[in-house]
Design a protein around this motif. Sequence first.
Motif, PDB file in Angstrom:
ATOM      1  N   THR A  23      77.111  18.303 -17.161  1.00  0.00           N
ATOM      2  CA  THR A  23      76.229  19.239 -17.840  1.00  0.00           C
ATOM      3  C   THR A  23      77.049  20.045 -18.839  1.00  0.00           C
ATOM      4  O   THR A  23      78.235  20.322 -18.611  1.00  0.00           O
ATOM      5  CB  THR A  23      75.544  20.193 -16.855  1.00  0.00           C
ATOM      6  OG1 THR A  23      76.554  20.950 -16.176  1.00  0.00           O
ATOM      7  CG2 THR A  23      74.733  19.435 -15.830  1.00  0.00           C
ATOM      8  N   ASP A  75      70.161  12.766 -20.958  1.00  0.00           N
ATOM      9  CA  ASP A  75      68.873  13.456 -20.965  1.00  0.00           C
ATOM     10  C   ASP A  75      69.051  14.742 -21.755  1.00  0.00           C
ATOM     11  O   ASP A  75      69.536  15.750 -21.229  1.00  0.00           O
ATOM     12  CB  ASP A  75      68.419  13.740 -19.527  1.00  0.00           C
ATOM     13  CG  ASP A  75      67.011  14.312 -19.462  1.00  0.00           C
ATOM     14  OD1 ASP A  75      66.522  14.849 -20.492  1.00  0.00           O
ATOM     15  OD2 ASP A  75      66.398  14.242 -18.406  1.00  0.00           O
ATOM     16  N   ARG A  78      67.488  17.989 -20.441  1.00  0.00           N
ATOM     17  CA  ARG A  78      68.116  18.642 -19.294  1.00  0.00           C
ATOM     18  C   ARG A  78      69.594  18.932 -19.510  1.00  0.00           C
ATOM     19  O   ARG A  78      70.290  19.360 -18.604  1.00  0.00           O
ATOM     20  CB  ARG A  78      67.938  17.778 -18.041  1.00  0.00           C
ATOM     21  CG  ARG A  78      66.486  17.576 -17.656  1.00  0.00           C
ATOM     22  CD  ARG A  78      66.348  16.806 -16.363  1.00  0.00           C
ATOM     23  NE  ARG A  78      64.947  16.646 -15.972  1.00  0.00           N
ATOM     24  CZ  ARG A  78      64.549  16.111 -14.833  1.00  0.00           C
ATOM     25  NH1 ARG A  78      65.428  15.667 -13.975  1.00  0.00           N
ATOM     26  NH2 ARG A  78      63.258  16.013 -14.560  1.00  0.00           N
ATOM     27  N   ASN A  79      70.077  18.646 -20.716  1.00  0.00           N
ATOM     28  CA  ASN A  79      71.493  18.897 -21.037  1.00  0.00           C
ATOM     29  C   ASN A  79      72.437  18.176 -20.071  1.00  0.00           C
ATOM     30  O   ASN A  79      73.455  18.747 -19.651  1.00  0.00           O
ATOM     31  CB  ASN A  79      71.807  20.406 -21.014  1.00  0.00           C
ATOM     32  CG  ASN A  79      71.255  21.123 -22.222  1.00  0.00           C
ATOM     33  OD1 ASN A  79      70.373  20.612 -22.909  1.00  0.00           O
ATOM     34  ND2 ASN A  79      71.751  22.325 -22.476  1.00  0.00           N
ATOM     35  N   THR A  80      72.089  16.953 -19.726  1.00  0.00           N
ATOM     36  CA  THR A  80      72.922  16.233 -18.771  1.00  0.00           C
ATOM     37  C   THR A  80      73.237  14.818 -19.257  1.00  0.00           C
ATOM     38  O   THR A  80      72.486  14.225 -20.042  1.00  0.00           O
ATOM     39  CB  THR A  80      72.241  16.129 -17.399  1.00  0.00           C
ATOM     40  OG1 THR A  80      71.015  15.408 -17.549  1.00  0.00           O
ATOM     41  CG2 THR A  80      71.974  17.487 -16.802  1.00  0.00           C
TER      42      THR A  80
END
Length: 124
Positions: A23, A75, A78-80
């Motif tokens: 993240t 993603d 979702r900052n991932t």
Amino acid sequence: QVQVAESGGGLVQAGGSLTLSCTASGLTFTFSHWAMAWFRQAPGKEREFVAAFSRSGENRNFANLLKGRFTISRDNARNTMSLQMNELKPEDTAVYYCAVGPYVDRRSGEYDYWGQGTQVTISS
């Protein structure tokens, strides 16, 4: 200030699978504006490129020897970013790092922000 954090490392038997997550966040940081990458560093060896994602996620770049066993996903909502590792081998043992940079590149020096790393150990 950008915070980058990896998770999901651990001890796995050879032939097993493991998924790492990354993240990235910051007060003025927009995840979708940055390329994301995974690197790894084994004891006594230089840090090496694993895989990278372009900003949009359309362009994926893998280290040649890892292609087919490792996959990445991103993603932006979702900052991932994730790294799915299959058919793991003892030589995959390393600290895995997540990196953030302006564009996809296999050179670690081209990335601006780094996580602390997560240890992956593969037992034979």
